[in-house]
Write a protein that holds these residues in place. Structure first.
Motif, mmCIF file in Angstrom:
data_model
loop_
_atom_site.group_PDB
_atom_site.id
_atom_site.type_symbol
_atom_site.label_atom_id
_atom_site.label_comp_id
_atom_site.label_asym_id
_atom_site.label_seq_id
_atom_site.Cartn_x
_atom_site.Cartn_y
_atom_site.Cartn_z
ATOM 1 N N THR A 12 75.580 61.368 22.594
ATOM 2 C CA THR A 12 75.678 61.480 23.637
ATOM 3 C C THR A 12 74.447 62.368 24.506
ATOM 4 N N ARG A 13 74.048 63.281 23.677
ATOM 5 C CA ARG A 13 72.779 64.072 24.363
ATOM 6 C C ARG A 13 71.623 63.146 23.977
ATOM 7 N N GLU A 16 71.048 61.010 26.750
ATOM 8 C CA GLU A 16 70.917 61.396 27.928
ATOM 9 C C GLU A 16 69.133 61.753 28.000
ATOM 10 N N ALA A 19 67.282 58.427 28.062
ATOM 11 C CA ALA A 19 67.206 57.835 29.193
ATOM 12 C C ALA A 19 66.015 58.374 30.148
ATOM 13 N N GLN A 20 65.883 59.696 30.176
ATOM 14 C CA GLN A 20 64.854 60.364 30.873
ATOM 15 C C GLN A 20 63.446 60.211 30.547
ATOM 16 N N ARG A 225 69.175 53.410 21.540
ATOM 17 C CA ARG A 225 70.111 53.328 22.598
ATOM 18 C C ARG A 225 71.054 52.124 22.369
#
Length: 253
Positions: A12-13, A16, A19-20, A225
């Motif tokens: 999950t991290r 995140e 994605a950035q 991803r």
């Protein structure tokens, strides 16, 4: 205090953070490659021996470098899976293998196109070309082995073992031009005593290498991803099937 690797062990991290970072890395890759192509085809002079043909190296050399570097990443990921049981190690390896195969294929094709006017033939069975071809088949073997096994955990372990065994190809490729019978020119950039290539050609080559590397990083993150999302969907589907089976058993009782 957790290290960056430990923090990213949480899918999950990772999702995140990636994605950035992904848009920035992809944008940087596009800009650097565009600048490198401009330098390669409009600024760099023709080679004094090979003329315009030598411009193929601005594509060939980064692909050749990445064909080996990506396999190194696959081997490191395999080691992380087998030794440290890192949750994202197999995701990284699975995402990297097709990309490594693509870069190796491009290295072989561009090398053949470069070899025709230079050597008078598209292909010779010398040490460097043959060892890179074996590396390409090794990539294909990793993909075939994984796709032939339905159980993902078993497929991950077996492909990791094969990847670690296959790492012997990297030093063979690296030193094939020094100890083997080959028409391929020896290393002219990363070598003892410094580069032998003219600075006017070296600069665009290095820019293209950086651009291709950034492109790989962007594609690798995107592929990771996608693999994480695929595994999540599969886990949800299995959970739904189990719930449906449990409901059927309860109704039958």
């Amino acid at each position: 205090m957790q290290t960056l690797t430990q923090r990213l062990a949480n899918p999950t991290r990772f999702m995140e953070l990636s994605a950035q970072l992904l848009p920035w890395i992809a944008g940087a890759a596009g800009l650097v490659i565009a600048f490198g192509l401009y330098l390669s085809f409009f600024v760099a002079p023709p080679d004094y021996l090979q003329g315009e043909t030598a411009r193929i190296m601005f594509i060939h050399v980064p692909c050749a470098w990445l064909s080996m570097a990506v396999y190194g990443l696959v081997a490191i990921s395999a080691f992380g899976l087998l030794v440290f049981r890192h949750p994202l190690a197999d995701v990284s390896a699975k995402a990297a293998v097709p990309l490594g195969a693509a870069f190796t294929f491009l290295a072989l094709v561009t090398g053949s196109l470069w070899g025709r006017p230079t050597w008078g033939t598209y292909w010779v069975w010398d040490a460097r070309l043959t060892s890179v071809l074996i590396l390409f088949f090794l990539y294909l073997g990793l993909m075939a082995l994984r796709s032939s096994i339905e159980e993902e955990s078993l497929a991950a372990k077996l492909t990791a073992i094969l990847a670690l065994v296959g790492i012997v190809m990297l030093p063979i490729i690296k030193f094939s031009v020094e100890f083997g019978n080959t028409l391929h020119q020896p290393a002219s950039v990363i070598r003892a005593g410094g580069p032998t290539i003219d600075p006017a050609l070296l600069s665009p080559l290095l820019v293209m290498a950086v651009g291709f590397t950034l492109m790989f990083v962007a594609m690798h993150l995107k592929a990771m991803r996608n693999e994480i999302l695929r595994r999540r969907v599969k886990a949800m589907q299995l959970a739904e099937v189990e719930r449906a089976q449990a409901a059927q058993l309860a109704a039958a009782e």
